[in-house]
Design a protein around this motif. Structure first.
Motif, mmCIF file in Angstrom:
data_model
loop_
_atom_site.group_PDB
_atom_site.id
_atom_site.type_symbol
_atom_site.label_atom_id
_atom_site.label_comp_id
_atom_site.label_asym_id
_atom_site.label_seq_id
_atom_site.Cartn_x
_atom_site.Cartn_y
_atom_site.Cartn_z
ATOM 1 N N ALA A 81 55.631 27.221 -48.619
ATOM 2 C CA ALA A 81 54.296 27.289 -48.027
ATOM 3 C C ALA A 81 54.345 27.850 -46.610
ATOM 4 N N SER A 82 55.381 27.501 -45.857
ATOM 5 C CA SER A 82 55.496 27.970 -44.481
ATOM 6 C C SER A 82 55.797 29.460 -44.426
ATOM 7 N N VAL A 83 56.635 29.946 -45.336
ATOM 8 C CA VAL A 83 56.919 31.380 -45.395
ATOM 9 C C VAL A 83 55.654 32.152 -45.756
ATOM 10 N N TYR A 84 54.887 31.622 -46.697
ATOM 11 C CA TYR A 84 53.627 32.269 -47.084
ATOM 12 C C TYR A 84 52.681 32.364 -45.885
ATOM 13 N N ALA A 85 52.558 31.263 -45.140
ATOM 14 C CA ALA A 85 51.689 31.268 -43.961
ATOM 15 C C ALA A 85 52.203 32.256 -42.913
ATOM 16 N N ARG A 86 53.520 32.327 -42.743
ATOM 17 C CA ARG A 86 54.094 33.261 -41.777
ATOM 18 C C ARG A 86 53.797 34.710 -42.174
ATOM 19 N N GLN A 87 53.904 35.002 -43.463
ATOM 20 C CA GLN A 87 53.630 36.362 -43.918
ATOM 21 C C GLN A 87 52.163 36.738 -43.694
ATOM 22 N N LEU A 88 51.268 35.797 -43.925
ATOM 23 C CA LEU A 88 49.859 36.078 -43.636
ATOM 24 C C LEU A 88 49.651 36.313 -42.146
ATOM 25 N N ARG A 89 50.336 35.542 -41.334
ATOM 26 C CA ARG A 89 50.238 35.717 -39.882
ATOM 27 C C ARG A 89 50.727 37.099 -39.463
ATOM 28 N N LEU A 90 51.724 37.598 -40.198
ATOM 29 C CA LEU A 90 52.276 38.916 -39.900
ATOM 30 C C LEU A 90 51.404 40.042 -40.442
ATOM 31 N N GLY A 91 50.331 39.681 -41.134
ATOM 32 C CA GLY A 91 49.429 40.696 -41.653
ATOM 33 C C GLY A 91 49.893 41.336 -42.938
ATOM 34 N N VAL A 92 50.736 40.657 -43.709
ATOM 35 C CA VAL A 92 51.216 41.204 -44.978
ATOM 36 C C VAL A 92 50.115 41.017 -46.014
ATOM 37 N N ARG A 93 49.492 42.087 -46.426
ATOM 38 C CA ARG A 93 48.366 42.028 -47.353
ATOM 39 C C ARG A 93 48.709 42.735 -48.659
ATOM 40 N N VAL A 94 49.814 42.325 -49.249
ATOM 41 C CA VAL A 94 50.257 42.849 -50.540
ATOM 42 C C VAL A 94 50.532 41.653 -51.443
ATOM 43 N N PRO A 95 50.748 41.859 -52.744
ATOM 44 C CA PRO A 95 50.959 40.720 -53.645
ATOM 45 C C PRO A 95 52.220 39.914 -53.358
ATOM 46 N N GLY A 96 53.162 40.475 -52.598
ATOM 47 C CA GLY A 96 54.433 39.796 -52.380
ATOM 48 C C GLY A 96 54.329 38.349 -51.932
ATOM 49 N N PRO A 97 53.556 38.027 -50.886
ATOM 50 C CA PRO A 97 53.479 36.637 -50.451
ATOM 51 C C PRO A 97 52.979 35.680 -51.529
ATOM 52 N N VAL A 98 52.003 36.110 -52.318
ATOM 53 C CA VAL A 98 51.489 35.238 -53.381
ATOM 54 C C VAL A 98 52.534 35.062 -54.479
ATOM 55 N N ILE A 99 53.240 36.147 -54.807
ATOM 56 C CA ILE A 99 54.320 36.046 -55.800
ATOM 57 C C ILE A 99 55.396 35.083 -55.304
ATOM 58 N N GLY A 100 55.757 35.213 -54.028
ATOM 59 C CA GLY A 100 56.746 34.310 -53.466
ATOM 60 C C GLY A 100 56.269 32.867 -53.462
ATOM 61 N N LEU A 101 54.992 32.655 -53.127
ATOM 62 C CA LEU A 101 54.430 31.303 -53.142
ATOM 63 C C LEU A 101 54.495 30.704 -54.537
ATOM 64 N N TYR A 102 54.104 31.496 -55.533
ATOM 65 C CA TYR A 102 54.160 31.032 -56.921
ATOM 66 C C TYR A 102 55.591 30.690 -57.319
ATOM 67 N N GLY A 103 56.527 31.580 -56.996
ATOM 68 C CA GLY A 103 57.913 31.355 -57.378
ATOM 69 C C GLY A 103 58.515 30.149 -56.694
ATOM 70 N N GLY A 104 58.278 30.016 -55.386
ATOM 71 C CA GLY A 104 58.865 28.904 -54.657
ATOM 72 C C GLY A 104 58.317 27.553 -55.085
ATOM 73 N N ILE A 105 57.009 27.470 -55.291
ATOM 74 C CA ILE A 105 56.418 26.205 -55.755
ATOM 75 C C ILE A 105 56.907 25.881 -57.163
ATOM 76 N N THR A 106 57.014 26.904 -58.015
ATOM 77 C CA THR A 106 57.536 26.689 -59.364
ATOM 78 C C THR A 106 58.962 26.160 -59.303
ATOM 79 N N ALA A 107 59.813 26.789 -58.480
ATOM 80 C CA ALA A 107 61.196 26.345 -58.355
ATOM 81 C C ALA A 107 61.273 24.910 -57.842
ATOM 82 N N SER A 108 60.435 24.573 -56.865
ATOM 83 C CA SER A 108 60.435 23.221 -56.309
ATOM 84 C C SER A 108 60.044 22.184 -57.362
ATOM 85 N N ILE A 109 58.997 22.466 -58.113
ATOM 86 C CA ILE A 109 58.523 21.512 -59.120
ATOM 87 C C ILE A 109 59.545 21.352 -60.240
#
Length: 233
Positions: A81-109
């Protein structure tokens, strides 16, 4: 003078580096406890009687390892979640952050569920067939499922970092290789030799995330308008 601009009020979130280190340290501690306490780990598809005997004979170290594994799942989710927020702060407006968020939360669960299944198997003796089935489930969740999810998290960080030059390109490419191994690891469910990808993704990916957590900038530098005007003149 205090800066009250919207940019200054945006929270930076928890530090990424310590979260990545804690996640990896708990992962290492869990694996180390398991190997030190049991001496070996049965193959995922070992005979049912052997699997049941392994859980029954090494209950305490398996429970401790499962507890540490569950502990690793928590900071991994926070890191994601923190990496996702950091990427948004950096202005990354591509699918990558959402894909990473999905993958990381999936891995955690999946890691957490695998840990709880493993803990239950070591805490309550089960017949050979049941123990074998649940052991395979724990392997599928915490091994293959975790590697696939972690690969998506790494890809979600590495691809934007490569394109936007947020990190050294060679380092981002290394992340893409690890991410590709994570996605290919699902084939290990039917091709046993590919199980070698699982520790590569778990430990190589963990080390990559630690480095990435320190390399990912907090802000993208803004170009000085005066310089931009000078270039146009």
């Amino acid at each position: 003078m205090t800066d009250y601009s919207p940019r200054s009020r945006r929270p930076g979130g928890p530090p990424l580096g310590p979260l990545a280190i804690v996640t990896f340290a708990l992962t290492l501690a869990g694996v180390g406890t398991l190997l030190a306490g049991t001496g070996s780990v049965p193959a995922p598809f070992a005979p049912a009687a052997d699997v049941a005997a392994w859980y029954a004979n090494h209950a305490l170290p398996i429970r401790i390892a499962a507890t540490l594994q569950l502990g690793a799942a928590v900071p991994l989710g926070i890191l994601t979640a923190s990496v996702y927020a950091r990427q948004l702060r950096l202005g990354v407006r591509v699918p990558g952050p959402v894909i990473g968020l999905y993958g990381g939360i999936t891995a955690s669960i999946l890691l957490a569920v695998s840990a709880l299944v493993t803990w239950a198997l070591a805490s309550a003796p089960a017949p050979g067939g049941v123990a074998s089935t649940l052991g395979v489930l724990a392997f599928a969740l915490g091994g293959v499922g975790y590697a696939v999810g972690l690969g998506l998290l790494i890809a979600g960080v590495a691809v934007p970092a490569f394109i936007l030059r947020l990190m050294p390109r060679w380092f981002a490419l290394a992340g893409l290789v690890i991410a590709a191994c994570g996605e290919l690891s699902f084939l290990s469910l039917v091709l046993d030799p590919l199980q070698v990808l699982l520790p590569l993704v778990r430990f190589g990916g963990g080390l990559w995330l630690i480095a990435a957590a320190f390399l990912l900038p907090r802000d993208r530098p803004r170009r000085d308008p005066r310089l931009a005007g000078g270039e146009r003149s």
